[in-house]
Scaffold this motif. Structure first.
Motif, PDB file in Angstrom:
ATOM      1  N   LEU A 292      33.232  39.264  37.675  1.00  0.00           N
ATOM      2  CA  LEU A 292      34.607  39.168  38.173  1.00  0.00           C
ATOM      3  C   LEU A 292      34.724  39.742  39.583  1.00  0.00           C
ATOM      4  CD1 LEU A 292      36.625  40.175  34.973  1.00  0.00           C
ATOM      5  CD2 LEU A 292      36.341  37.889  35.949  1.00  0.00           C
ATOM      6  N   LEU A 293      34.062  40.867  39.833  1.00  0.00           N
ATOM      7  CA  LEU A 293      34.127  41.474  41.161  1.00  0.00           C
ATOM      8  C   LEU A 293      33.486  40.569  42.202  1.00  0.00           C
ATOM      9  CD1 LEU A 293      34.869  43.910  42.900  1.00  0.00           C
ATOM     10  CD2 LEU A 293      32.644  44.910  42.313  1.00  0.00           C
ATOM     11  N   LEU A 294      32.343  39.991  41.886  1.00  0.00           N
ATOM     12  CA  LEU A 294      31.674  39.088  42.814  1.00  0.00           C
ATOM     13  C   LEU A 294      32.511  37.833  43.044  1.00  0.00           C
ATOM     14  CD1 LEU A 294      29.122  38.646  44.480  1.00  0.00           C
ATOM     15  CD2 LEU A 294      28.068  37.566  42.478  1.00  0.00           C
ATOM     16  N   GLY A 295      33.152  37.325  41.992  1.00  0.00           N
ATOM     17  CA  GLY A 295      33.993  36.141  42.150  1.00  0.00           C
ATOM     18  C   GLY A 295      35.173  36.394  43.066  1.00  0.00           C
ATOM     19  N   LEU A 296      35.855  37.540  42.897  1.00  0.00           N
ATOM     20  CA  LEU A 296      36.984  37.866  43.770  1.00  0.00           C
ATOM     21  C   LEU A 296      36.521  38.163  45.191  1.00  0.00           C
ATOM     22  CD1 LEU A 296      39.166  40.139  41.448  1.00  0.00           C
ATOM     23  CD2 LEU A 296      39.697  37.831  42.231  1.00  0.00           C
ATOM     24  N   GLY A 297      35.406  38.885  45.319  1.00  0.00           N
ATOM     25  CA  GLY A 297      34.904  39.227  46.646  1.00  0.00           C
ATOM     26  C   GLY A 297      34.524  38.002  47.457  1.00  0.00           C
ATOM     27  N   THR A 298      33.814  37.070  46.853  1.00  0.00           N
ATOM     28  CA  THR A 298      33.427  35.859  47.574  1.00  0.00           C
ATOM     29  C   THR A 298      34.630  34.970  47.871  1.00  0.00           C
ATOM     30  OG1 THR A 298      32.852  34.916  45.407  1.00  0.00           O
ATOM     31  CG2 THR A 298      31.057  35.812  46.730  1.00  0.00           C
ATOM     32  N   LEU A 299      35.631  34.987  46.991  1.00  0.00           N
ATOM     33  CA  LEU A 299      36.855  34.230  47.272  1.00  0.00           C
ATOM     34  C   LEU A 299      37.579  34.807  48.491  1.00  0.00           C
ATOM     35  CD1 LEU A 299      38.918  32.065  46.480  1.00  0.00           C
ATOM     36  CD2 LEU A 299      39.965  33.741  44.936  1.00  0.00           C
ATOM     37  N   MET A 395      41.208  45.306  29.479  1.00  0.00           N
ATOM     38  CA  MET A 395      42.123  45.816  30.491  1.00  0.00           C
ATOM     39  C   MET A 395      41.421  46.856  31.368  1.00  0.00           C
ATOM     40  SD  MET A 395      45.706  46.144  28.330  1.00  0.00           S
ATOM     41  CE  MET A 395      46.581  46.818  29.738  1.00  0.00           C
ATOM     42  N   GLY A 396      40.551  47.661  30.776  1.00  0.00           N
ATOM     43  CA  GLY A 396      39.785  48.617  31.557  1.00  0.00           C
ATOM     44  C   GLY A 396      38.854  47.933  32.537  1.00  0.00           C
ATOM     45  N   ILE A 397      38.210  46.852  32.093  1.00  0.00           N
ATOM     46  CA  ILE A 397      37.314  46.103  32.982  1.00  0.00           C
ATOM     47  C   ILE A 397      38.098  45.481  34.129  1.00  0.00           C
ATOM     48  CG2 ILE A 397      35.806  44.084  33.125  1.00  0.00           C
ATOM     49  CD1 ILE A 397      34.947  44.665  30.256  1.00  0.00           C
ATOM     50  N   VAL A 398      39.208  44.834  33.803  1.00  0.00           N
ATOM     51  CA  VAL A 398      40.021  44.186  34.833  1.00  0.00           C
ATOM     52  C   VAL A 398      40.597  45.222  35.798  1.00  0.00           C
ATOM     53  CG1 VAL A 398      42.107  42.828  35.251  1.00  0.00           C
ATOM     54  CG2 VAL A 398      40.566  42.195  33.390  1.00  0.00           C
ATOM     55  N   GLY A 399      41.041  46.368  35.268  1.00  0.00           N
ATOM     56  CA  GLY A 399      41.551  47.424  36.137  1.00  0.00           C
ATOM     57  C   GLY A 399      40.482  47.963  37.067  1.00  0.00           C
ATOM     58  N   VAL A 403      40.614  47.836  41.258  1.00  0.00           N
ATOM     59  CA  VAL A 403      40.474  48.997  42.153  1.00  0.00           C
ATOM     60  C   VAL A 403      39.288  48.808  43.089  1.00  0.00           C
ATOM     61  CG1 VAL A 403      39.974  51.470  42.218  1.00  0.00           C
ATOM     62  CG2 VAL A 403      41.591  50.570  40.526  1.00  0.00           C
ATOM     63  N   THR A 404      38.164  48.376  42.560  1.00  0.00           N
ATOM     64  CA  THR A 404      36.976  48.165  43.397  1.00  0.00           C
ATOM     65  C   THR A 404      37.222  47.079  44.431  1.00  0.00           C
ATOM     66  OG1 THR A 404      35.628  48.760  41.474  1.00  0.00           O
ATOM     67  CG2 THR A 404      34.502  47.756  43.340  1.00  0.00           C
ATOM     68  N   PHE A 405      37.909  46.008  44.029  1.00  0.00           N
ATOM     69  CA  PHE A 405      38.195  44.922  44.963  1.00  0.00           C
ATOM     70  C   PHE A 405      39.135  45.387  46.076  1.00  0.00           C
ATOM     71  CE2 PHE A 405      40.946  41.224  46.081  1.00  0.00           C
ATOM     72  CZ  PHE A 405      39.984  40.466  46.716  1.00  0.00           C
ATOM     73  N   ALA A 406      40.114  46.230  45.745  1.00  0.00           N
ATOM     74  CA  ALA A 406      41.014  46.761  46.777  1.00  0.00           C
ATOM     75  C   ALA A 406      40.246  47.591  47.803  1.00  0.00           C
ATOM     76  CB  ALA A 406      42.113  47.594  46.118  1.00  0.00           C
ATOM     77  N   PHE A 408      37.108  47.210  48.523  1.00  0.00           N
ATOM     78  CA  PHE A 408      36.287  46.249  49.269  1.00  0.00           C
ATOM     79  C   PHE A 408      37.098  45.570  50.369  1.00  0.00           C
ATOM     80  CE2 PHE A 408      35.155  41.715  49.620  1.00  0.00           C
ATOM     81  CZ  PHE A 408      33.872  41.826  50.143  1.00  0.00           C
ATOM     82  N   VAL A 409      38.318  45.162  50.030  1.00  0.00           N
ATOM     83  CA  VAL A 409      39.173  44.503  51.024  1.00  0.00           C
ATOM     84  C   VAL A 409      39.497  45.454  52.172  1.00  0.00           C
ATOM     85  CG1 VAL A 409      41.467  43.515  51.408  1.00  0.00           C
ATOM     86  CG2 VAL A 409      40.143  42.851  49.391  1.00  0.00           C
ATOM     87  N   THR A 410      39.765  46.706  51.866  1.00  0.00           N
ATOM     88  CA  THR A 410      40.078  47.696  52.901  1.00  0.00           C
ATOM     89  C   THR A 410      38.909  47.871  53.855  1.00  0.00           C
ATOM     90  OG1 THR A 410      41.534  48.871  51.360  1.00  0.00           O
ATOM     91  CG2 THR A 410      40.782  50.076  53.314  1.00  0.00           C
ATOM     92  N   VAL A 411      37.723  48.001  53.301  1.00  0.00           N
ATOM     93  CA  VAL A 411      36.535  48.188  54.145  1.00  0.00           C
ATOM     94  C   VAL A 411      36.273  46.951  54.988  1.00  0.00           C
ATOM     95  CG1 VAL A 411      34.029  48.510  54.103  1.00  0.00           C
ATOM     96  CG2 VAL A 411      35.483  49.860  52.595  1.00  0.00           C
ATOM     97  N   MET A 412      36.353  45.774  54.379  1.00  0.00           N
ATOM     98  CA  MET A 412      36.053  44.543  55.102  1.00  0.00           C
ATOM     99  C   MET A 412      37.075  44.271  56.200  1.00  0.00           C
ATOM    100  SD  MET A 412      33.249  43.472  53.910  1.00  0.00           S
ATOM    101  CE  MET A 412      33.208  41.872  54.676  1.00  0.00           C
ATOM    102  N   SER A 413      38.344  44.570  55.958  1.00  0.00           N
ATOM    103  CA  SER A 413      39.375  44.309  56.969  1.00  0.00           C
ATOM    104  C   SER A 413      39.238  45.211  58.179  1.00  0.00           C
ATOM    105  CB  SER A 413      40.760  44.472  56.346  1.00  0.00           C
ATOM    106  OG  SER A 413      40.937  45.803  55.883  1.00  0.00           O
ATOM    107  N   GLN A 414      38.655  46.403  57.996  1.00  0.00           N
ATOM    108  CA  GLN A 414      38.532  47.340  59.112  1.00  0.00           C
ATOM    109  C   GLN A 414      37.214  47.220  59.842  1.00  0.00           C
ATOM    110  OE1 GLN A 414      39.327  51.304  57.792  1.00  0.00           O
ATOM    111  NE2 GLN A 414      41.449  50.880  57.183  1.00  0.00           N
ATOM    112  N   TYR A 415      36.145  46.885  59.126  1.00  0.00           N
ATOM    113  CA  TYR A 415      34.823  46.960  59.731  1.00  0.00           C
ATOM    114  C   TYR A 415      34.058  45.650  59.725  1.00  0.00           C
ATOM    115  CZ  TYR A 415      35.771  51.893  58.922  1.00  0.00           C
ATOM    116  OH  TYR A 415      36.348  53.133  58.901  1.00  0.00           O
ATOM    117  N   VAL A 416      34.704  44.538  59.341  1.00  0.00           N
ATOM    118  CA  VAL A 416      33.971  43.279  59.248  1.00  0.00           C
ATOM    119  C   VAL A 416      33.389  42.846  60.583  1.00  0.00           C
ATOM    120  CG1 VAL A 416      36.018  41.835  59.633  1.00  0.00           C
ATOM    121  CG2 VAL A 416      34.093  40.919  58.333  1.00  0.00           C
TER     122      VAL A 416
END
Length: 510
Positions: A292-299, A395-399, A403-406, A408-416
């Motif tokens: 799931l994390l890889l799917g969201l990250g690549t999207l 729900m724990g997995i999705v949560g 959090v991990t995806f958020a 990832f987005v923060t890091v990528m938006s600042q340092y991509v």
């Protein structure tokens, strides 16, 4: 004058006595012949062996159900289910047990070389015959759950009653003792044994039926089955199961099993293939988290760098693997896939058609979340504590993924733009690279004038980069998404941001 006066009485002759004797004897011969036919061993031409090993889960029952369908396609006339399981989830076990008991195209034999405990005993009772190793164990199917203090407890009496009714139905289908079956799930269900003193027939009666069998002519006095003592779930060894008639016979190995069942030809094994192993691996919680994390990250990367395509393909593959593994694992269906596709459509509508986080975006996010959670559930609404615990896990997995995806987005938006790999992906002209000595140019936003024109270097969704002369600034689009190389005009600015709009003439031409 009586009727007998018209026919004088005569002594019966020997021929009449012989005819009378034969008339009484011949029906008994016919019954004995029929009984002998029923006891003739069956002859099987296409036997198959299916192994049911491990803890019973929706994945377990889904794989077992597929093996049964393979046996039907093979046109098997004998299905041997080799059970070696400590038990597991009640609902999936009953689901496959009811499927097995309804099979009318093959003879079903449960073979237990070691253990068939808890919910696994439901599967054994669904077969026509049960065969055990002398030291094997069967029974002890008392339903339990994990309480809030992480301690296992017995389920409430209301749930026990429903399970007891279901197991009686399964047992009765194949003429197994209903009372022995119920005693496996109800620790307070006492079972008594009575025997016909003339025929040797043995029956098992409950405590409620006890009064009807006391002092019954021709039957022995009821004796309590020792394994069904109060407060104890019934469990038999193989030897004891054969003594009470629950097991048809005992065997030490498969070779002896073949001698007893007398099948012809080779035994066809329907083992788990690499697909089953791969599905089981993909359903592991940690692997689900990574997919799931890889799917969201690549999207996210595909949306940030449109036109490359590789990230979009990887995202599709990840989500396809997720739903495929759930579909074959028995927890997902067409509904979950449709919800996911509809959710993606709503999110795309929010991004590309009606920018701004509104109703479409929130509806899309809710649909995506619902589809992923439901794909890990055996039912839409949890109807047991096991299902509820599975929902908490999902729900724990999705949560955790969220959090991990958020992060990832923060890091990528600042340092991509400065990362070693991604700085080659961002298509920025060499003269527009901002270095330390040119940083002052970014402070020249205050020198901009209202209506001043610039050229978009990246797509504005709604944030992007625009070149004003020699300056490159981060700006915000006022309305729609603005494509790269479009001419824009400054419509608003302050100390924090510059707001632009696409030039009117270009919009009219477009």
């Amino acid at each position: 004058m009586g009727f007998a006066t018209f026919f004088p009485r005569r002594q019966p002759s020997a021929s009449w006595l012989l005819l009378l004797f034969l008339s009484l004897l011949l029906p008994n011969w016919a019954i004995a012949a029929d009984a002998g036919k029923e006891k003739e061993p069956r002859q099987f031409e296409r036997p198959v062996l299916i192994k049911a090993e491990g803890v019973i889960t929706p994945i377990f029952t889904s794989m077992l159900s597929r093996r049964i369908q393979e046996a039907k396609s093979y046109k098997a006339d004998l299905i041997i289910i080799e059970i070696d399981s400590p038990g597991g989830m009640v609902d999936p076990a009953f689901e496959v047990a009811h499927e097995i008991r309804k099979i009318n195209w093959a003879y079903k034999v449960a073979y237990v070389p070691d253990e068939c405990l808890s919910a696994a005993s439901f599967i054994a009772l669904a077969c026509n015959e049960i065969v055990l190793h002398p030291d094997a164990r069967i029974g002890d199917a008392g339903p339990i759950f994990m309480d809030e203090d992480s301690m296992f407890r017995h389920v409430p009496e209301k749930i026990v009653s429903d399970i007891a009714q279901q197991i009686r139905i399964v047992a009765d289908t194949n003429k197994h003792s209903e009372n022995l079956a119920e005693a496996m799930v109800d620790k307070d269900h006492l079972v008594y044994q009575v025997e016909n003193q003339q025929t040797g027939e043995v029956r098992f009666v409950s405590e409620i039926e006890l009064d009807d069998w006391k002092n019954k002519p021709g039957w022995s006095d009821p004796k309590l089955v020792p394994e069904s003592r109060e407060g104890r779930f019934l469990e038999f060894t193989g030897k004891r199961a054969a003594e009470v008639g629950l097991a048809s016979f005992l065997v030490d190995d498969q070779a002896e099993l073949q001698q007893k069942l007398k099948w012809n030809g080779p035994l066809h094994h329907l083992d788990r293939g690499w697909v089953d192993g791969f599905v089981f691996f993909l359903n592991l919680p940690f692997v689900t988290f990574l997919i799931l994390l890889l799917g969201l990250g690549t999207l996210y990367m595909e949306l940030q760098f449109p036109g490359l395509g590789i990230f979009g393909i990887l995202s599709v593959v990840c989500f396809a693997l997720f739903f495929w593994s759930r579909f074959l694992g028995g927890t997902a269906d067409v509904l979950e896939v449709l919800l996911f596709i509809l959710g993606v459509g709503c999110v795309a509508l929010e991004i590309f058609v009606i920018p701004g986080f509104g109703v479409a975006g929130m509806a899309g996010a809710a649909l995506l979340l619902s589809s992923i959670l439901l794909a890990g559930q055996h039912s839409i609404i949890p109807d047991s504590r096991e299902e509820f615990h599975m929902l908490i896990l999902n729900m724990g997995i999705v949560g955790g993924v969220g959090v991990t995806f958020a992060c990832f987005v923060t890091v990528m938006s600042q340092y991509v733009g400065s990362l070693p790999v991604f700085n080659r992906i961002v298509l920025v002209p060499p003269e527009d690279k901002v270095e330390d000595e040119d940083a002052e140019r970014l402070l020249g936003a205050k020198s901009l004038a209202m209506g001043q024109e610039g050229v978009a270097l990246t797509a504005l969704r709604p944030i992007g980069k625009v070149r004003f002369g020699k300056m490159v600034l981060d700006v915000v689009a006022e309305d729609d998404i603005i494509p790269p190389k479009a001419t824009v005009q400054v419509v608003e600015m302050d100390d924090f941001q510059v707001v632009v709009r696409r030039k009117v003439e270009e919009m009219e031409e477009a």
